[in-house]
Design a protein around this motif. Structure first.
Motif, mmCIF file in Angstrom:
data_model
loop_
_atom_site.group_PDB
_atom_site.id
_atom_site.type_symbol
_atom_site.label_atom_id
_atom_site.label_comp_id
_atom_site.label_asym_id
_atom_site.label_seq_id
_atom_site.Cartn_x
_atom_site.Cartn_y
_atom_site.Cartn_z
ATOM 1 N N ARG A 130 2.626 1.646 -3.353
ATOM 2 C CA ARG A 130 1.730 2.167 -4.383
ATOM 3 C C ARG A 130 1.560 3.678 -4.224
ATOM 4 O O ARG A 130 1.578 4.430 -5.185
ATOM 5 N N ARG A 131 1.379 4.111 -2.986
ATOM 6 C CA ARG A 131 1.197 5.546 -2.738
ATOM 7 C C ARG A 131 2.422 6.332 -3.210
ATOM 8 O O ARG A 131 2.301 7.405 -3.800
ATOM 9 N N ARG A 132 3.595 5.811 -2.887
ATOM 10 C CA ARG A 132 4.820 6.499 -3.317
ATOM 11 C C ARG A 132 4.890 6.542 -4.832
ATOM 12 O O ARG A 132 5.251 7.575 -5.416
ATOM 13 N N ALA A 133 4.554 5.444 -5.485
ATOM 14 C CA ALA A 133 4.612 5.397 -6.952
ATOM 15 C C ALA A 133 3.635 6.391 -7.576
ATOM 16 O O ALA A 133 3.895 6.930 -8.653
ATOM 17 N N LEU A 134 2.518 6.630 -6.915
ATOM 18 C CA LEU A 134 1.511 7.541 -7.454
ATOM 19 C C LEU A 134 1.789 8.998 -7.087
ATOM 20 O O LEU A 134 1.030 9.880 -7.476
ATOM 21 N N GLY A 135 2.857 9.265 -6.315
ATOM 22 C CA GLY A 135 3.246 10.648 -6.070
ATOM 23 C C GLY A 135 3.193 11.120 -4.627
ATOM 24 O O GLY A 135 3.459 12.297 -4.368
ATOM 25 N N ALA A 136 2.857 10.230 -3.679
ATOM 26 C CA ALA A 136 2.875 10.667 -2.280
ATOM 27 C C ALA A 136 4.315 10.931 -1.862
ATOM 28 O O ALA A 136 5.206 10.142 -2.171
ATOM 29 N N THR A 137 4.541 12.042 -1.183
ATOM 30 C CA THR A 137 5.892 12.344 -0.691
ATOM 31 C C THR A 137 6.155 11.559 0.595
ATOM 32 O O THR A 137 5.229 11.010 1.199
ATOM 33 N N ASP A 158 0.841 -1.202 0.000
ATOM 34 C CA ASP A 158 0.000 0.000 0.000
ATOM 35 C C ASP A 158 0.870 1.243 0.000
ATOM 36 O O ASP A 158 0.655 2.199 -0.753
#
Lengths: 211, 363
Positions: free
Chosen positions: B279-286, B276
Motif C-alpha cells: 500500500r505504501r509503495r502504491a501511495l508513493g513511498a520510494t 502494508d
C-alpha cells in the motif's frame, strides 16, 4: 494531461501482451471509464497509468512529460505528488485513524503533517465522513471507507485520479456517493480514469474506453 | 519523505505491531548481556592482568657497572633520565657504612649511598628537607637504628667524613633497597655503580632497555650486569594477546548469532506486513523510504534492548566482582544496536523491491 502512445504490457516475456499498442489521450477535466471483459487488463492499465508497472512498449505522458520509463524513485515521487489511487477495497491501514490515512500520501510527497491536516479534515467533511476522522477503518462502513479512500487520493491535489472498481463492493447509495465525489474531482481540471464493469458508472462517465 | 515524518511513521508502525518489536528488543538485550558476561569479563580480566604487570617492579631495569670503567657517569645518568619512556631513575654508589657522629665508636652502622637523579622519584620525604651536597637524609628505619629522633644529628663515615642529617624519608617502590639506610647527593668524584630505571609502561621495557644500554655505551657487555623485566613484558604481551583474540572471537560469535536472528525476525515481519508495504509503495513511498522505515522500526526497539541489556549486564558483572572497562560497556551497546540495524537492511531491501501490484492483488 494524461496520454498513452503505442502502449503494450506483458507480465512476463512469455505472457500475452495487453493493450495492443494502444494510443489514447485522457481528456483533462473528464472522467473516463475503462471497461471490457474480465482479463482484458482494466486494472493492469490503471497500474501502468499509476506508474506501478512499466510498459513493455510505448510511453506514458503526464503533462506532456514522459514518465512511464523513468527510474523507480522518480515514478514513486510522481505517483505521490501527481496521481491519486482509489483501490477496490479502499486498502486503508487498519492501524491508522481515518485522518492519518488521508494524510499518508502527503508524507510520501515530502509534505509535513501540519501542512495538510486542515485540508484533510475539509476533504473528509466534503465527502460526508468528517465525523469519523478519529475512527479506525474497522469502525467505519465499506461505503465510508471508500469515501475516505477518495479523500486520500485527493490530498495532494493530484493531476490524475485512478480508481479501480471503486463501486464494486458498494450498494447503490454508497456507489452514487463515491461516483459523485469522483465526478466532482474533474471540476478541478483533473483527469479521472475509472476501471469498471458497473453500468451505473459507465452511464455517468464522460468517456468510455473499451479494451 | 521527510526524516521527521519517517521517524514518526517508524515509531507508529513499531507500536502497531509490538510482538516483533519486543522480540528484537529481547534479542538485542540478550546480545548485550551475553557480551558483557563473557567478553566483558574477559576484558576486565585483561585489565587486571595488565594492572598486575604494570607494578613498578615489573617496569624496572637495573644496570650495574661491574667492569670498573666508570660507565655510569653523571652525563649518562642525566641522559637516561631524559628518555621519554623513563618514569623515574636513580643512580647510586656502593654503600658505605656510617654511624651517628655523636657516638664515639661501636655504634650501629647503617649503609649510606651517594645518589644522582631525582630523589623524589625514589623516596618520599617524611620530615625535614632535601639534602644538599655534604648533607644526608635517613630512612625511618635507619633513624631508629642510629638513635635519631627525627631529622637531627650527623652521620660519620669510617674515614671521618661527616654528613649533617636534614630529613627523613621512606623509600618508594621499587627502591626498597634504600629502606634501612641514608642517602646523600653524589659528588663529582663518586663512582656511581648501579642505575635503577623505572619505565612508564611494561610494554616499553624492551625498547627502552636498548636505548639505555646504547647511552651507557659499554664496549664490553660483560662490564655491565642487567636485570631486566623484558621477559615479563613479553609474557604480558602474550597473555594480553591471547585474551584479546579470545574476546574478539567470542564477540563476533555473539553479535553474529544475534544479528542473524534479528534479521530473520525482520524478514518474517516484512512478510507478514507485505500488504502494508504494498500500500505504501502504491501511495508513493520510494524504495529508500521503505528501507529506512524497516531499519528504523528495528533500530528503535534494538536501542531499548541495548540500554536495558547493558544496565543488567553491568549490574551482574559488578556483582561477580569484575570491573568491565567503561568504554567497553558503551561500545557493547553501540555494537549491538548497529548489528541489529544492519541486519534489518537485507530484509528491508527485499520488502522494498517486491512488486506492489502483486502484493495488492494477492488476497
Amino acid at each position: 494531461m494524461l496520454e498513452v502512445r503505442d502502449l503494450s504490457f506483458a507480465y512476463s516475456p512469455t505472457a500475452n501482451e495487453l493493450f495492443d499498442g494502444m494510443s489514447h489521450v485522457f481528456t483533462r477535466g473528464s472522467m473516463t471509464a475503462v471497461t471490457g471483459p474480465s482479463g482484458r487488463g482494466k486494472s493492469t492499465l490503471l497500474y501502468v497509468l499509476g506508474l506501478m508497472l512499466q510498459p513493455t512498449r510505448g510511453e506514458i505522458y503526464l503533462r506532456s512529460e514522459p514518465v512511464g520509463l523513468a527510474s523507480d524513485r522518480s515514478r514513486s515521487l510522481t505517483r505521490a505528488r501527481d496521481i491519486g489511487f482509489v483501490f477496490q477495497d479502499a486498502s486503508l491501514d487498519p492501524s491508522r485513524s481515518v485522518l492519518s490515512s488521508v494524510i499518508e500520501p502527503a508524507l510520501y510527497a515530502g509534505r509535513r503533517r501540519g501542512q495538510v491536516a486542515q485540508h484533510a479534515v475539509l476533504l473528509l467533511e466534503q465527502l460526508g465522513v468528517g465525523g469519523r476522522s478519529s475512527h479506525r477503518p474497522g469502525q467505519i462502513s465499506g461505503g465510508q471507507a471508500q469515501r475516505v479512500a477518495v479523500a486520500r487520493a485527493l490530498i495532494n491535489d493530484p493531476a490524475v485520479i485512478l480508481a479501480d472498481e471503486p463501486t464494486g463492493n458498494l450498494d447503490r447509495d454508497n456507489a452514487e456517493t463515491v461516483l459523485t465525489a469522483l465526478k466532482g474531482a474533474t471540476l478541478g481540471g483533473r483527469t479521472v480514469v475509472v476501471a469498471t464493469h458497473d453500468p451505473f458508472v459507465l452511464d455517468h462517465a464522460d468517456e468510455v474506453l473499451e479494451l | 519523505m521527510r526524516l521527521a515524518s519517517l521517524v514518526r511513521e517508524a515509531i507508529a508502525s513499531t507500536l502497531a505491531q509490538l510482538v516483533p518489536a519486543l522480540v528484537i528488543a529481547a534479542l538485542t538485550l540478550g546480545m548485550c548481556l551475553t557480551t558483557l558476561l563473557t567478553v566483558g569479563r574477559t576484558a576486565a580480566a585483561q585489565e587486571e592482568v595488565q594492572a598486575t604487570l604494570e607494578v613498578a617492579g615489573s617496569r624496572m631495569l637495573q644496570i650495574s657497572d661491574t667492569g670498573g670503567d666508570e660507565l655510569l657517569t653523571p652525563a649518562v645518568v642525566d641522559s637516561v633520565a631524559s628518555i621519554g619512556s623513563v618514569e623515574r631513575s636513580l643512580a647510586r654508589t656502593t654503600a658505605r657504612d656510617v654511624q651517628a657522629a655523636s657516638v664515639e665508636s661501636g655504634g650501629d652502622p647503617v649503609p649510606l649511598w651517594a645518589v644522582r637523579g631525582e630523589l623524589a622519584g625514589a623516596v618520599t620525604l617524611e620530615s625535614g628537607r632535601w639534602p644538599r651536597a655534604g648533607e644526608a637524609i635517613v630512612s625511618s628505619a635507619g633513624a631508629g637504628l642510629l638513635g635519631f629522633d627525627g631529622p637531627v644529628g650527623a652521620l660519620e663515615s669510617a674515614v671521618g667524613r661527616e654528613y649533617a642529617v636534614v630529613g627523613t624519608y621512606a623509600s618508594r617502590d621499587p627502591f626498597g633497597a634504600l629502606d634501612a639506610g641514608a642517602i646523600t647527593p653524589a659528588a663529582g668524584t663518586d663512582h656511581l655503580r648501579t642505575l635503577t630505571v623505572v619505565m612508564t609502561s611494561a610494554n616499553q621495557v624492551e625498547a627502552s632497555q636498548e636505548i639505555v644500554l646504547g647511552i651507557v655505551g659499554a664496549a664490553n657487555p660483560a662490564d655491565l650486569t642487567v636485570v631486566s623485566p623484558a621477559n615479563l613484558a613479553e609474557l604480558q604481551a602474550q597473555i594480553a594477546g591471547s585474551l584479546e583474540s579470545f574476546g574478539a572471537g567470542l564477540l563476533v560469535l555473539v553479535l553474529g548469532a544475534g544479528g542473524t536472528l534479528t534479521g530473520l525476525v525482520v524478514l518474517a515481519d516484512t512478510l507478514v506486513r507485505r500488504k502494508d508495504i504494498g500500500r505504501r509503495r502504491a501511495l508513493g513511498a520510494t524504495r529508500g523510504d521503505l528501507v529506512m522505515l524497516v531499519t528504523l522500526r528495528t533500530a528503535f526497539p534494538a536501542a531499548a534492548g541495548a540500554v536495558i541489556g547493558t544496565v543488567i549486564g553491568l549490574l551482574v558483572t559488578l556483582r561477580m566482582g569484575a570491573t568491565v572497562p567503561p568504554d567497553f560497556i558503551g561500545g557493547t551497546a553501540i555494537l549491538a544496536l548497529l548489528c541489529a540495524a544492519l541486519s534489518a537492511i537485507a530484509p528491508a531491501v527485499v520488502a522494498a523491491t517486491r512488486d506492489p501490484v502483486r502484493v495488492l492483488r494477492t488476497p
